[in-house]
Design an enzyme around this catalytic site. Structure first.
Site, short mmCIF file in Angstrom:
data_model
loop_
_atom_site.label_atom_id
_atom_site.label_comp_id
_atom_site.label_asym_id
_atom_site.label_seq_id
_atom_site.Cartn_x
_atom_site.Cartn_y
_atom_site.Cartn_z
N GLY A 172 -8.12 -3.95 8.42
CA GLY A 172 -8.39 -3.29 9.53
C GLY A 172 -10.07 -3.19 9.73
O GLY A 172 -10.50 -2.98 10.82
N LYS A 244 -0.69 2.46 4.05
CA LYS A 244 0.89 2.44 4.13
C LYS A 244 1.47 3.91 3.73
O LYS A 244 0.88 4.43 2.72
CB LYS A 244 1.67 1.45 3.25
CG LYS A 244 1.19 -0.01 3.79
CD LYS A 244 1.62 -1.19 3.05
CE LYS A 244 0.98 -2.46 3.73
NZ LYS A 244 0.86 -3.55 2.37
N ARG A 299 -2.45 -10.16 -5.36
CA ARG A 299 -2.06 -9.09 -6.31
C ARG A 299 -0.78 -8.64 -6.29
O ARG A 299 0.03 -8.70 -5.54
CB ARG A 299 -2.98 -7.98 -6.23
CG ARG A 299 -2.87 -7.40 -4.81
CD ARG A 299 -3.70 -6.02 -4.84
NE ARG A 299 -3.23 -5.20 -3.45
CZ ARG A 299 -3.50 -5.70 -2.22
NH1 ARG A 299 -4.24 -6.48 -1.96
NH2 ARG A 299 -3.04 -4.91 -1.21
N ARG A 343 5.32 7.00 -0.37
CA ARG A 343 4.09 7.23 -1.28
C ARG A 343 3.61 8.94 -1.06
O ARG A 343 3.55 9.37 -0.11
CB ARG A 343 2.93 6.52 -0.59
CG ARG A 343 3.03 5.22 -0.73
CD ARG A 343 1.71 4.28 -0.20
NE ARG A 343 2.05 2.86 -0.30
CZ ARG A 343 0.98 1.92 -0.23
NH1 ARG A 343 -0.10 2.54 -0.48
NH2 ARG A 343 1.53 0.70 -0.16
C1 MV4 Z 1 -3.63 -7.59 14.38
C2 MV4 Z 1 -2.78 -6.82 15.37
C3 MV4 Z 1 -2.52 -7.28 16.76
N1 MV4 Z 1 -2.92 -8.45 17.11
N2 MV4 Z 1 -3.80 -9.02 14.93
C4 MV4 Z 1 -4.39 -4.65 10.84
C5 MV4 Z 1 -5.06 -4.95 9.61
C6 MV4 Z 1 -5.22 -6.40 9.52
N3 MV4 Z 1 -4.45 -6.91 8.11
C7 MV4 Z 1 -4.65 -6.93 10.68
N4 MV4 Z 1 -4.11 -5.86 11.83
C8 MV4 Z 1 -3.88 -6.11 12.94
N5 MV4 Z 1 -4.04 -7.36 13.34
C9 MV4 Z 1 -3.41 -9.40 16.11
N6 MV4 Z 1 -3.82 -10.63 16.59
C10 MV4 Z 1 -2.54 -5.42 14.78
C11 MV4 Z 1 -3.09 -5.17 13.60
C12 MV4 Z 1 -2.86 -3.95 13.14
C13 MV4 Z 1 -1.94 -3.69 12.25
C14 MV4 Z 1 -1.21 -4.42 11.57
C15 MV4 Z 1 -0.31 -4.25 10.46
C16 MV4 Z 1 0.01 -3.01 10.21
C17 MV4 Z 1 -0.69 -2.03 10.87
C18 MV4 Z 1 -1.61 -2.11 12.02
C19 MV4 Z 1 -2.18 -1.22 12.56
C20 MV4 Z 1 -3.07 -1.48 13.59
C21 MV4 Z 1 -3.33 -2.79 13.92
#
Ligand code: MV4
Length: 455
Positions: A172, A244, A299, A343
């Site tokens: 993020g 998480k 990992r 957790r």
């Molecule tokens: C996104 C998304 C919505 N659309 N990508 C958050 C961390 C990073 N790994 C990618 N993330 C996100 N990417 C697109 N195109 C929303 C998130 C996201 C999110 C993803 C997984 C778990 C929690 C989240 C919380 C906020 C935003």
């Protein structure tokens, strides 16, 4: 999962602390492999030192001078004659330089190769690699966007809302949702500044914004002979600020068909890069059950435990065997049971999740059928303020989701931790919500639920 007899290691140095250090030491002991713990001055009373065969102090409390201190860790491995290093999660677990230095010293790194870490660490190029391999990806830019003009053009093409992401990011950081073109310049500038400060790399890419997604990840493994397998999914949608809080498997949103598609895509991903070891492919899943590659973690993860419970494999054991050259013979592992992990962090959810280090005055763990606790803490233990706030993982396994929830509620009620604040009250409240009980939640869950009134 891995099934051929191979020559295992003589001695593994565990380059980590806390519950995961204990977790690795326990499996190594069962496999007849000697262990070396390393510790900082803040961790002199830690259990991982007591349960390892040997222990070496590697520096003062600050992580940068101890658990991230590569020369001291390599020296500890050489002094103790360790032939492998397990990095756990966090710290040096996805550090390509460390993986390379281990290799150069003839020490097997029980984790990803420097090449795989680099390949998946740059998110724009990881995505290009996955698209090439036939893994579904979110529509967006072809790689890095080099100017605001280019960003405007790309956004106009894919349509607002869009997400701009730092290629060096993950978790993020350096990520911004942009709802309309008049907001693009401001978000573009601030995301780039944040990425530059955090990673020294302001490369950005763009995607269509997926609304109300779920975070569903597939556990995978690859061997040194080009074989791959998957071990089904974990639903990690319930997070706070990309941390998480609770994980479960199977996902209440999963179907047989979707699991088959996501599993096959994940195997293709592992085969395409000839990944070796255990890893996780993270996906966003939208409300129509379209799934999109997000990131690959190279990992063992905190939540590997729930997969162990429903697939009936010790993933650390498999990880060690794969590092020793073992072969994978079965491609697909399906869940037989339902597992949930809460957790337990030393944080105060009623006070903006303020860290709550200090002495545990009273400690009593829940027990009984289907309960597992992975922790390094005990009554009288003092949680140092220098590290991650996770102090324990409470895992339950049962035949159905309903039974697992009932068991988790019972276990949380029995879990007594006094002297510090923990996330136990948060989980008790969470397990009472209708959304959780119905399995109807997305990554927006915590923003939508006013949990403070339920604590
Ligand atoms: C996104 C998304 C919505 N659309 N990508 C958050 C961390 C990073 N790994 C990618 N993330 C996100 N990417 C697109 N195109 C929303 C998130 C996201 C999110 C993803 C997984 C778990 C929690 C989240 C919380 C906020 C935003």
């Amino acid at each position: 999962m891995a099934r051929k007899k191979v020559k295992l290691f003589n001695k593994i140095l565990v380059a980590n602390r806390g519950e995961i250090a204990l977790r690795v030491i326990r499996t190594a002991k069962e496999m007849g492999i000697k262990t070396v713990a390393v510790y900082s001055l803040a961790d002199a009373d830690s259990l991982h030192i007591r349960f390892a065969d040997e222990a070496v102090c590697i520096g003062p409390a600050e992580s940068a001078k101890s658990y991230l201190n590569i020369p001291n860790i390599i020296a500890a491995a050489e002094i103790t004659n360790a032939d492998a290093i397990h990095p756990g999660y966090g710290f040096l677990s996805e550090n390509a330089k460390f993986s390379k230095i281990c290799r150069d010293h003839g020490i097997k790194f029980i984790g990803a190769s420097p090449e795989h870490i680099d390949k998946m660490g740059d998110k724009a190029s990881a995505k290009a690699t996955m698209r090439e391999a036939g893994v579904p990806c979110v529509p967006g830019s072809d790689g890095i966007i080099d100017s605001l003009e280019h960003a405007k053009k790309t956004a106009a093409k894919i349509g607002y809302p869009v997400m701009i992401k730092a290629t060096a990011g993950g978790g993020g950081k350096g990520m911004r949702m942009v709802a309309a073109e008049d907001l693009l310049q401001k978000e573009w500038d601030s995301a780039r500044k944040e990425a530059s400060a955090a990673f020294g790399n302001d490369g950005m890419y763009m995607e269509k914004f997926i609304e109300e997604p779920r975070h569903i990840e597939i556990q995978v493994a690859g061997d040194q002979h080009g074989n791959a397998c998957h071990l089904s999914e974990r639903d990690c949608s319930i997070q706070r600020r990309h941390q998480k809080l609770i994980e479960e498997t199977p996902s209440p949103f999963m179907t047989k068909e979707l699991r088959k598609k996501m599993g096959e895509a994940s195997i293709k991903a592992v085969e395409a890069i000839r990944y070796e070891g255990v890893g996780t492919i993270e996906y966003l899943v939208d409300k129509h059950r379209n799934f999109y590659f997000m990131e690959m973690n190279t990992r063992i993860q905190v939540e590997h435990t729930i997969t162990e419970e429903v697939i009936d494999y010790d993933l650390i054991k498999e990880q060690i065997k794969l590092a020793a050259g073992d072969k994978i013979t079965k491609k697909e592992h399906l869940p037989k049971l339902h597992a949930i992990q809460c957790r337990i962090n030393a944080e105060d959810p009623a006070n903006n999740w303020r860290p709550s280090p200090g002495k545990i005055e009273v400690y009593h763990e829940p027990g009984g059928h289907g309960i597992r606790i992975d922790t390094h803490v005990y009554a009288g233990y003092t949680i140092p303020p220098h590290y991650d706030s996770m102090i324990s993982k409470l895992i339950v396994v049962a035949q159905t989701r309903e039974e697992a929830i009932a068991k988790m509620r019972r276990a949380l009620d029995e879990y007594i931790i006094e002297g510090i604040k923990t996330t136990v009250p948060f989980h008790i409240a969470l397990l009472k919500t209708e959304a959780f009980n119905k399995g109807q939640f997305t990554t927006n869950f915590l923003e939508e639920w006013d949990y403070k009134k339920d604590l």
